[in-house]
Design an enzyme around this catalytic site. Structure first.
Site, short mmCIF file in Angstrom:
data_model
loop_
_atom_site.label_atom_id
_atom_site.label_comp_id
_atom_site.label_asym_id
_atom_site.label_seq_id
_atom_site.Cartn_x
_atom_site.Cartn_y
_atom_site.Cartn_z
N CYS A 140 -78.67 -4.29 -124.60
CA CYS A 140 -77.96 -5.23 -123.72
C CYS A 140 -78.84 -6.45 -123.47
CB CYS A 140 -77.62 -4.55 -122.39
SG CYS A 140 -76.92 -5.69 -121.17
N HIS A 175 -85.61 7.81 -117.90
CA HIS A 175 -84.43 7.06 -118.36
C HIS A 175 -84.83 6.20 -119.55
CE1 HIS A 175 -81.07 4.20 -118.38
NE2 HIS A 175 -80.39 5.09 -117.68
N GLU A 205 -83.89 3.30 -120.62
CA GLU A 205 -84.17 1.89 -120.35
C GLU A 205 -85.58 1.71 -119.80
OE1 GLU A 205 -82.96 -1.67 -117.33
OE2 GLU A 205 -81.35 -0.26 -117.85
N THR A 208 -81.92 -2.00 -114.80
CA THR A 208 -80.75 -2.85 -114.50
C THR A 208 -79.61 -2.12 -113.83
OG1 THR A 208 -79.80 -2.47 -116.70
CG2 THR A 208 -81.28 -4.36 -116.46
N SER A 237 -76.70 6.36 -115.23
CA SER A 237 -77.33 6.01 -113.96
C SER A 237 -76.38 5.21 -113.07
CB SER A 237 -78.60 5.20 -114.23
OG SER A 237 -79.24 4.86 -113.04
N ASN A 238 -75.70 4.22 -113.64
CA ASN A 238 -74.84 3.39 -112.79
C ASN A 238 -73.64 4.15 -112.26
OD1 ASN A 238 -72.16 2.28 -114.24
ND2 ASN A 238 -73.73 2.61 -115.80
#
Length: 324
Positions: free
Chosen positions: A101, A129, A131, A169, A228-229
């Protein structure tokens, strides 16, 4: 149709963000251009349905680059990878398509820039994670992970006036800012990134849930447990006043007992969730007495990201070949 029992508040925005849409299309285009199999390092996005759909089309998901046959095509997931992973791909002569992303790439660039200026970087994120692993890999000697209160208490920096925070993020905005406040109590000179690291889509989805949560007896969030989000949306709903909240991948996972005494159901979905899964939940609720749907709009989203340049270059080359 069941007797009417209540209503549904439907969060807007919800579901696919621009980064997820780009990553999924990248795998689809790679399959069109190169043919199956196309390998994908990690899950392209954190959603069971999306991964299973792409597997049926010929995508092969692997945990590490060394599981990809030499010379094959590999797509890097939306969550990003470290420079070490890219080097491994080069060593194996892999054709790489980087579907990271662009908002994650922005954080990577910030990490490299602050490391070059010899800052200590405090990365707020969740241990393990993908990311976080990718971002830390950009400047491992300068970066420390801050995941919990123990990390905040134990972190050490060389120069309190040369320390900056960055973040994963997909975190909760409120949770992140709370950790920043705790870090600033230890390091008053802590600097902030030049722009907000938490992505627009994460913030917008959280804001929509916040706006409706206090009216909801139950908030359902469609998403996978490793997203996660999506997990954050459940937490945000409860913090913002919802009586109950649950995360489900599919309508079939909803427990009818959750509807006991429920008048208003809130519904949202994580940034890696296709709309068909939300539609199935709406159908499930309508069949059980919740046919009326009211949209709660928090923001307008029009952002679209261009496809990875490797795909655009390859498609242009194919077009030239076809003309010849």
């Amino acid at each position: 149709m069941a007797e009417p029992r209540g209503r549904v508040l439907l969060a807007d925005p919800r579901g696919y963000c621009a980064g997820v849409d780009r990553a999924v299309i990248a795998v689809e285009k790679a399959l069109e251009i190169h043919g199956a199999p196309v390998y994908v390092r990690k899950q392209i996005v954190h959603n069971k349905h999306v991964v299973a759909t792409l597997e049926r089309r010929g995508a092969v998901f692997v945990d590490e680059t060394d599981q990809v046959p030499e010379g094959a095509v590999v797509v890097f997931s939306a969550h990003g990878v470290s420079p070490a992973v890219k080097e491994q791909a080069r060593e194996r002569s892999l054709t790489t398509i980087d579907a990271t992303c662009p908002l994650v790439t922005k954080v990577h660039m910030e990490a490299k820039r602050f490391a070059k200026d010899d800052y200590d970087i405090l990365l707020i994120g969740h241990r393990g994670h993908e990311e976080v692993e990718g971002t830390m890999g950009e400047a491992p000697a300068h970066t420390q992970l801050v995941d919990d209160a123990e990390d905040i208490a134990n972190v050490q920096v060389r120069d309190p006036e040369k320390v900056v925070w960055l973040s994963q993020t997909t975190l909760s905005v409120d949770e992140t800012l709370s950790k920043v406040d705790s870090l600033k109590a230890r390091f008053p000179g802590l600097q902030s990134p030049p722009s907000d690291d938490i992505c627009y889509a994460t913030q917008n989805r959280q804001q929509a849930v916040k706006q409706m949560a206090a009216e909801c007896d139950l908030v359902l969030v469609v998403g996978s447990t490793n997203s996660s989000n999506s997990v954050r949306l459940v937490e945000v709903a409860l913090e913002a006043g919802a009586r109950d909240s649950h995360l489900v991948d599919f309508a079939s996972e909803i427990d009818e007992a959750w509807l006991e005494g429920v008048q208003t159901v809130g519904l949202s979905s994580g940034a890696s969730v296709p709309e068909i899964l939300v539609s199935e939940v709406l159908d499930w609720l309508a069949a059980r007495g919740y046919p009326d749907v009211e949209t709660v709009k928090a923001a307008e989203e029009r952002l679209v990201f261009a496809l990875p340049h490797e795909l655009k270059t390859r498609r242009a080359a194919l077009a030239v070949d076809e003309k010849a």
